[in-house]
Design an enzyme around this catalytic site. Sequence first.
Site, PDB file in Angstrom:
ATOM      1  N   GLU A  72      32.867  45.736  33.884  1.00  0.00           N
ATOM      2  CA  GLU A  72      31.861  44.735  34.288  1.00  0.00           C
ATOM      3  C   GLU A  72      32.252  44.293  35.684  1.00  0.00           C
ATOM      4  O   GLU A  72      33.224  43.548  35.858  1.00  0.00           O
ATOM      5  CB  GLU A  72      31.904  43.528  33.335  1.00  0.00           C
ATOM      6  N   CYS A  75      29.239  36.353  38.651  1.00  0.00           N
ATOM      7  CA  CYS A  75      28.743  37.710  38.910  1.00  0.00           C
ATOM      8  C   CYS A  75      27.232  37.774  38.755  1.00  0.00           C
ATOM      9  O   CYS A  75      26.576  38.567  39.395  1.00  0.00           O
ATOM     10  CB  CYS A  75      29.398  38.692  37.963  1.00  0.00           C
TER      11      CYS A  75
HETATM   12  P1  NAD Z   1      39.602  41.093  40.846  1.00  0.00           P
HETATM   13  O1  NAD Z   1      39.090  42.454  40.598  1.00  0.00           O
HETATM   14  O2  NAD Z   1      40.446  40.863  42.022  1.00  0.00           O
HETATM   15  O3  NAD Z   1      40.429  40.548  39.588  1.00  0.00           O
HETATM   16  C1  NAD Z   1      39.982  40.651  38.248  1.00  0.00           C
HETATM   17  C2  NAD Z   1      41.194  40.867  37.341  1.00  0.00           C
HETATM   18  O4  NAD Z   1      41.837  42.066  37.710  1.00  0.00           O
HETATM   19  C3  NAD Z   1      42.267  39.773  37.449  1.00  0.00           C
HETATM   20  O5  NAD Z   1      42.919  39.639  36.206  1.00  0.00           O
HETATM   21  C4  NAD Z   1      43.221  40.355  38.466  1.00  0.00           C
HETATM   22  O6  NAD Z   1      44.507  39.817  38.358  1.00  0.00           O
HETATM   23  C5  NAD Z   1      43.190  41.806  38.066  1.00  0.00           C
HETATM   24  N1  NAD Z   1      43.592  42.726  39.115  1.00  0.00           N
HETATM   25  C6  NAD Z   1      43.593  42.525  40.451  1.00  0.00           C
HETATM   26  N2  NAD Z   1      44.085  43.628  41.080  1.00  0.00           N
HETATM   27  C7  NAD Z   1      44.387  44.515  40.116  1.00  0.00           C
HETATM   28  C8  NAD Z   1      44.904  45.841  40.112  1.00  0.00           C
HETATM   29  N3  NAD Z   1      45.212  46.471  41.237  1.00  0.00           N
HETATM   30  N4  NAD Z   1      45.071  46.447  38.925  1.00  0.00           N
HETATM   31  C9  NAD Z   1      44.743  45.816  37.788  1.00  0.00           C
HETATM   32  N5  NAD Z   1      44.253  44.585  37.725  1.00  0.00           N
HETATM   33  C10 NAD Z   1      44.058  43.947  38.874  1.00  0.00           C
HETATM   34  O7  NAD Z   1      38.314  40.167  40.845  1.00  0.00           O
HETATM   35  P2  NAD Z   1      38.236  38.656  41.254  1.00  0.00           P
HETATM   36  O8  NAD Z   1      38.036  38.560  42.713  1.00  0.00           O
HETATM   37  O9  NAD Z   1      39.316  37.878  40.638  1.00  0.00           O
HETATM   38  O10 NAD Z   1      36.884  38.274  40.494  1.00  0.00           O
HETATM   39  C11 NAD Z   1      35.672  38.300  41.131  1.00  0.00           C
HETATM   40  C12 NAD Z   1      34.927  39.599  40.901  1.00  0.00           C
HETATM   41  O11 NAD Z   1      34.678  39.766  39.520  1.00  0.00           O
HETATM   42  C13 NAD Z   1      33.567  39.551  41.555  1.00  0.00           C
HETATM   43  O12 NAD Z   1      33.266  40.773  42.157  1.00  0.00           O
HETATM   44  C14 NAD Z   1      32.638  39.301  40.391  1.00  0.00           C
HETATM   45  O13 NAD Z   1      31.313  39.688  40.600  1.00  0.00           O
HETATM   46  C15 NAD Z   1      33.310  40.049  39.309  1.00  0.00           C
HETATM   47  N6  NAD Z   1      32.852  39.559  37.997  1.00  0.00           N
HETATM   48  C16 NAD Z   1      32.064  40.368  37.233  1.00  0.00           C
HETATM   49  C17 NAD Z   1      31.587  39.916  36.029  1.00  0.00           C
HETATM   50  C18 NAD Z   1      30.703  40.777  35.148  1.00  0.00           C
HETATM   51  O14 NAD Z   1      30.571  40.483  33.969  1.00  0.00           O
HETATM   52  N7  NAD Z   1      30.112  41.833  35.662  1.00  0.00           N
HETATM   53  C19 NAD Z   1      31.912  38.642  35.595  1.00  0.00           C
HETATM   54  C20 NAD Z   1      32.697  37.841  36.404  1.00  0.00           C
HETATM   55  C21 NAD Z   1      33.180  38.320  37.608  1.00  0.00           C
END
Ligand code: NAD
Length: 475
Positions: free
Chosen positions: A249, A283
């Site tokens: 997602e 999101c």
């Molecule tokens: P992110 O991808 O940086 O982080 C999300 C999760 O992944 C966190 O737990 C983070 O610690 C982890 N993460 C970060 N780097 C990683 C790596 N290299 N390997 C594994 N895990 C890693 O996202 P964010 O900036 O924290 O959140 C915002 C993003 O999430 C936005 O793009 C938003 O649109 C998206 N989002 C999507 C939904 C949906 O349901 N489609 C819902 C909420 C947020």
Amino acid sequence: MDYRAPELLIAGRWRPGRGSHRLVVTNPATEAHLGELSAANQDDLHEALAAADAGFAAWRQRPARERADILERGVTRMLQRLETIATWLTLEQGKTLAESRQEVQIAAEMIKWYAEEARRVHGRLVPSRLPGATMEVRKYPVGPVLALSPWNYPVILTARKIGGALAAGCSVIVKAAEETPAAVAAMVDCLQADLPPGALQLVYGNPAEISETLIASPVIRKVSFTGSVGVGRTLARQCAEGFKRTTLELGGHAPVIVWADADLDRFVPMLVGHKFRNAGQACLAPTRFLVHRAIEAEFSDRFIAAASTLKVGDGMAAATQMGPMISAQRKSAMAPLVADAVAQGADLACGGVLAGPGHFHAPTVLRHVPAHARIMMEEPFGPLAPITAFDTLDQALGVANANPYGLAAYVFTDSRRVAQALTDGLQVGAIALNSVAVATPEAPFGGVKDSGVGSESGVEGMASFLETRTVHAAA
Ligand code: NAD
């Protein structure tokens, strides 16, 4: 209420991580230090993998009805602790206390729905080609799951994964966001009490190290991730190596198409509320307002008037309607998008950066934003609302579909013809017609294009934690 940074939950026991790195949690409204926790190291992760394996073996044996009862008892505890979980969520994430309370309630409902659905997982009988023989299609839990969730809706987005995985009979290792660790830990604590050790675990640490280590292990059979497109892509590559199932997602950039006949009295307040919820860090937040030229001026005037009066402040204060952004880094990502839009010809109608302490940014509205401005292509993930006028249905659809995202879209019209044409033409996973509700426990939620792969919630969400086995039996 006292804030307590959590420990890790590994093999049924809360304990500190053994990593040397300390994770610091801060309050985005005050920038005050809330607490610290120690990160998981390689030993912790390998212990979690062994426990997930053992936890899966034990949990999958429990009859569906028992799994459902255990999950429902966890939900009851969550609701009893709602005030603590919501307060910790506001302290570490920033959203208003009212939003946090609602988040915990929705998360509880999601788990409850999955618990009920656990009783309804069934296969089917297929008529055999041979006399007296049978063909049975059975459903089994896919195996230990790695669930990764972000900071913006940490309780809801983690609940969706935990609920589905446990209801299906999988064990799950959660790696939630390091920015918001305590609210998720409090929820996990409510849910884990009656589970076999290792069925539900929670780790924090270096995200890349955790995901690489866990995904490389043959124990993990599925990865469910909510977060950015970039990280989603990295995880998908890692999963491809071991042919692990993925549900991704990812980001969104939701168009709102307001047709000339839309009821502005009803829809403008609804849209302003939805846009600036959680300071726009959602999101599925509306992020591109495409308004029919006949009503663009009136829509904009009303939208700007309502946005400018929103009270921005600490989420703990009763009068606050919009809290801070999560970090200085996210806040500073807003100004270049605004400056670019203005340089391309947009008018900045209201808003802008607010002084600290705290990562506050005012609700910001831009008018006459050209389709090629950066903000129309890049997910702002903040309190920015670009408005642009269109003349024809095809033009609106063209702009709406002209970016790589495809999560949610909103359509406001009384015309069935317009609604049908947009419903058929928009390249997204969810559409709200004359409404802003696009995610509920009982309906699937997921994106297309760069917004992700697969769905959560609904029977589709449940199916994503199940594998299919066909049993051919001779007469
Ligand atoms: P992110 O991808 O940086 O982080 C999300 C999760 O992944 C966190 O737990 C983070 O610690 C982890 N993460 C970060 N780097 C990683 C790596 N290299 N390997 C594994 N895990 C890693 O996202 P964010 O900036 O924290 O959140 C915002 C993003 O999430 C936005 O793009 C938003 O649109 C998206 N989002 C999507 C939904 C949906 O349901 N489609 C819902 C909420 C947020």
